[in-house]
Design an enzyme around this catalytic site. Structure first.
Site, PDB file in Angstrom:
ATOM      1  N   HIS A 133      82.947 -36.427  27.748  1.00  0.00           N
ATOM      2  CA  HIS A 133      82.831 -36.059  29.162  1.00  0.00           C
ATOM      3  C   HIS A 133      83.472 -37.184  29.988  1.00  0.00           C
ATOM      4  O   HIS A 133      83.461 -38.341  29.568  1.00  0.00           O
ATOM      5  CB  HIS A 133      81.338 -35.947  29.482  1.00  0.00           C
ATOM      6  CG  HIS A 133      81.013 -35.416  30.832  1.00  0.00           C
ATOM      7  ND1 HIS A 133      81.002 -36.211  31.953  1.00  0.00           N
ATOM      8  CD2 HIS A 133      80.674 -34.177  31.243  1.00  0.00           C
ATOM      9  CE1 HIS A 133      80.667 -35.472  32.994  1.00  0.00           C
ATOM     10  NE2 HIS A 133      80.456 -34.228  32.599  1.00  0.00           N
ATOM     11  N   ASP A 210      75.950 -40.934  24.321  1.00  0.00           N
ATOM     12  CA  ASP A 210      75.763 -40.111  25.511  1.00  0.00           C
ATOM     13  C   ASP A 210      74.948 -38.888  25.080  1.00  0.00           C
ATOM     14  O   ASP A 210      75.470 -37.966  24.456  1.00  0.00           O
ATOM     15  CB  ASP A 210      77.147 -39.720  26.055  1.00  0.00           C
ATOM     16  CG  ASP A 210      77.074 -38.644  27.127  1.00  0.00           C
ATOM     17  OD1 ASP A 210      75.969 -38.129  27.399  1.00  0.00           O
ATOM     18  OD2 ASP A 210      78.143 -38.308  27.676  1.00  0.00           O
ATOM     19  N   GLN A 213      73.744 -33.876  26.488  1.00  0.00           N
ATOM     20  CA  GLN A 213      73.613 -32.504  25.969  1.00  0.00           C
ATOM     21  C   GLN A 213      72.766 -32.448  24.705  1.00  0.00           C
ATOM     22  O   GLN A 213      72.719 -31.412  24.034  1.00  0.00           O
ATOM     23  CB  GLN A 213      75.005 -31.912  25.677  1.00  0.00           C
ATOM     24  CG  GLN A 213      75.896 -31.801  26.887  1.00  0.00           C
ATOM     25  CD  GLN A 213      75.374 -30.826  27.946  1.00  0.00           C
ATOM     26  OE1 GLN A 213      74.477 -30.025  27.696  1.00  0.00           O
ATOM     27  NE2 GLN A 213      75.930 -30.902  29.135  1.00  0.00           N
ATOM     28  N   LYS A 236      68.895 -32.117  32.873  1.00  0.00           N
ATOM     29  CA  LYS A 236      69.345 -31.254  31.765  1.00  0.00           C
ATOM     30  C   LYS A 236      68.212 -30.980  30.780  1.00  0.00           C
ATOM     31  O   LYS A 236      68.386 -30.300  29.784  1.00  0.00           O
ATOM     32  CB  LYS A 236      70.540 -31.901  31.058  1.00  0.00           C
ATOM     33  CG  LYS A 236      71.788 -31.966  31.951  1.00  0.00           C
ATOM     34  CD  LYS A 236      72.991 -32.307  31.153  1.00  0.00           C
ATOM     35  CE  LYS A 236      74.152 -32.820  31.962  1.00  0.00           C
ATOM     36  NZ  LYS A 236      74.826 -31.814  32.789  1.00  0.00           N
ATOM     37  N   CYS A 374      84.552 -31.121  33.000  1.00  0.00           N
ATOM     38  CA  CYS A 374      84.671 -32.590  33.048  1.00  0.00           C
ATOM     39  C   CYS A 374      85.104 -33.144  31.696  1.00  0.00           C
ATOM     40  O   CYS A 374      84.634 -34.210  31.263  1.00  0.00           O
ATOM     41  CB  CYS A 374      83.371 -33.249  33.506  1.00  0.00           C
ATOM     42  SG  CYS A 374      82.851 -32.716  35.130  1.00  0.00           S
TER      43      CYS A 374
HETATM   44  N1  C6P Z   1      77.824 -32.223  32.035  1.00  0.00           N
HETATM   45  C1  C6P Z   1      78.295 -29.857  32.251  1.00  0.00           C
HETATM   46  O1  C6P Z   1      78.307 -28.790  32.881  1.00  0.00           O
HETATM   47  P1  C6P Z   1      75.192 -36.302  34.850  1.00  0.00           P
HETATM   48  O2  C6P Z   1      76.116 -35.596  35.789  1.00  0.00           O
HETATM   49  O3  C6P Z   1      75.214 -37.792  35.054  1.00  0.00           O
HETATM   50  O4  C6P Z   1      73.817 -35.725  34.848  1.00  0.00           O
HETATM   51  O5  C6P Z   1      75.743 -35.996  33.380  1.00  0.00           O
HETATM   52  C2  C6P Z   1      77.057 -36.317  33.044  1.00  0.00           C
HETATM   53  C3  C6P Z   1      77.378 -35.860  31.654  1.00  0.00           C
HETATM   54  C4  C6P Z   1      77.626 -36.819  30.693  1.00  0.00           C
HETATM   55  N2  C6P Z   1      77.873 -36.483  29.423  1.00  0.00           N
HETATM   56  C5  C6P Z   1      77.891 -35.203  29.019  1.00  0.00           C
HETATM   57  C6  C6P Z   1      78.134 -34.889  27.575  1.00  0.00           C
HETATM   58  C7  C6P Z   1      77.659 -34.180  29.944  1.00  0.00           C
HETATM   59  O6  C6P Z   1      77.688 -32.912  29.543  1.00  0.00           O
HETATM   60  C8  C6P Z   1      77.419 -34.505  31.297  1.00  0.00           C
HETATM   61  C9  C6P Z   1      77.229 -33.453  32.341  1.00  0.00           C
HETATM   62  C10 C6P Z   1      77.651 -31.060  32.891  1.00  0.00           C
HETATM   63  O7  C6P Z   1      78.774 -29.958  31.137  1.00  0.00           O
HETATM   64  C11 C6P Z   1      78.158 -31.279  34.275  1.00  0.00           C
HETATM   65  S1  C6P Z   1      79.837 -31.696  34.328  1.00  0.00           S
END
Ligand code: C6P
Length: 416
Positions: A133, A210, A213, A236, A374
């Protein structure tokens, strides 16, 4: 003392009972039942989380760590109890290892800025995968520019599958840090973290995972993984937005300089010199997201009473059915492997833009995501600008998956 919340005895899984916990599922967009399949972007919140946050503001609201009055002590206790719940949920050994942040993005930026600035030098390598991401790419690019370190990227196979050996062979004496998604937000593949940690530690590198997910879909135990840092977001995993977690091994966090300056992260301030607070407060400058941390803890308790293994087994059925039905529609190309995926199913259709698919399905009450998710370098790898993505949560049903895929079929017949 419980070392990990996943060891709590689990109740039997009944999706209708679960659905009744989520008030938003009663919404009827365009007069149709809501079919919410955009859970990788954010999950919906159960009553108990909404209630907990409301209760906090009605009975407890105050600033933490600052007052000696009744409410401040009550808020501080609740906030610190939330930290303890997080610690148990991810199996961390010490409370000092749990830093509250605004989300995964901030957790990764904290490590890149603080650990990266203190440890990276010209010629050092930061190893990522091609499916990271942007939150796990850009912070490393920023710190690489400042320090002279270089990014290395582990590839995917041509068919979109991932071979761990291709990553492991890129961990060399020059590698200082490996930063990988536990679960890809586009491919749904689950990375085996242990061999990565073993190889990285053998060359003296640290590993950041990370977990954005992963945490809502599989039981994570950071002590078992032995990773150095683990990042995730509350929203999430059925918790509020604006709250995230950075787990870091104590010795590493101790050795790192503060990320931001402000209230609560200090011990003593003079104009000549400032000394810093103990862990984890050293990394929590300013008034923290108090209600959000308490709401997150309630969400983690909720997930724990259902049980992540139970949730994972149910979601596996949802994802498998989705992949199977997609396979029956002509010209649909799945991104990533058919099996071994968690939570998300991304696909492209020749000649049809994913945004048109998402707009058509939206009118049927179905929420899915279309775009680059992203993960633009991954879209480049597949040679597509965007994809459509269904992503599941524990409250989704097989009927919803079937409804969504038949709406997709109808959509493609209409558009082609
Ligand atoms: N992915 C998706 O629709 P934040 O925005 O900080 O809560 O998470 C960022 C992030 C980091 N790593 C991974 C693997 C992610 O999937 C995400 C967030 C969302 O896939 C929003 S782009």
């Amino acid at each position: 003392m419980l070392t990990n919340l996943h060891s709590i005895p689990q109740t039997e899984f009944d999706v209708e009972l679960i659905r009744a916990d989520f008030p938003i599922l009663q919404q009827r967009p365009y007069g149709k039942p809501l079919v919410y399949l955009d859970n990788a972007a954010t999950t919906q919140k159960p009553h108990c989380v909404i209630e907990t946050i409301t209760q906090y503001y009605q009975t407890t609201n105050s600033n933490v760590h600052r007052g000696v009055h009744f409410l401040s002590e009550k808020a501080t206790d609740a906030y610190e109890h939330a930290r303890e719940i997080v610690r148990r949920f991810i199996g961390a050994q010490q409370i000092e290892e749990i830093v509250f942040t605004r989300g995964t993005t901030e957790s990764i930026n904290l490590v890149a800025s603080s650990w990266g600035a203190a440890n990276l030098q010209p010629g050092d390598e930061i190893l990522l995968t091609v499916f990271e991401h942007h939150s796990n790419i850009v912070p490393w690019q920023l710190i690489a520019e400042r320090t002279g370190a270089r990014l290395q990227v582990a590839p995917l196979e041509e068919d979109g599958t991932f071979d761990i050996e291709r990553l492991l062979e890129r961990i060399t004496e020059r590698t200082r840090l490996v930063a990988v998604a536990h679960v890809s937000n586009v491919l749904g593949i689950v990375l085996p973290i242990e061999p990565i940690v073993e190889r990285a530690h053998a060359v003296g590198a640290v590993v950041l995972v990370d977990g954005a997910q992963a945490v809502a879909h599989l039981a994570v135990n950071v002590a078992q993984l032995d990773c150095d840092f683990y990042a995730f977001s509350g929203h999430k995993i059925y918790g509020p937005t604006g709250i995230g977690v950075l787990y870091g091994k104590r010795a590493l966090l101790e050795s790192m300089p503060p990320y931001q300056g402000g209230g609560d992260m200090i011990r003593r301030v003079t104009f000549e010199r400032t000394t810093y607070n103990d862990l984890p407060y050293k990394f929590e400058a300013g008034t923290p997201p108090i209600a959000e941390a308490i709401g997150l803890a309630r969400a983690l308790e909720y997930v724990s009473t259902i049980g992540l293994n139970t949730i994972a087994a149910w979601e596996e059925q949802l994802v498998s059915r989705c992949v199977e039905l997609l396979g029956q529609i002509d010209d649909v190309r799945l991104l990533g492997p058919k099996q071994g995926r968690t939570g998300v199913v991304s696909f492209v259709v020749d000649g049809v833009h994913p945004h048109d698919i998402a707009t058509f399905l939206d009118r049927q009450g179905i929420a899915l995501r279309a775009g680059h998710h992203c993960a633009q370098p991954l879209m480049d790898f597949f040679g597509v600008p965007a994809s459509a993505r269904f992503s599941v949560a524990m409250y989704n049903t097989l009927e919803e998956i079937e409804y969504a895929i038949s709406a997709l079929d109808e959509c493609l017949n209409f558009l082609r």
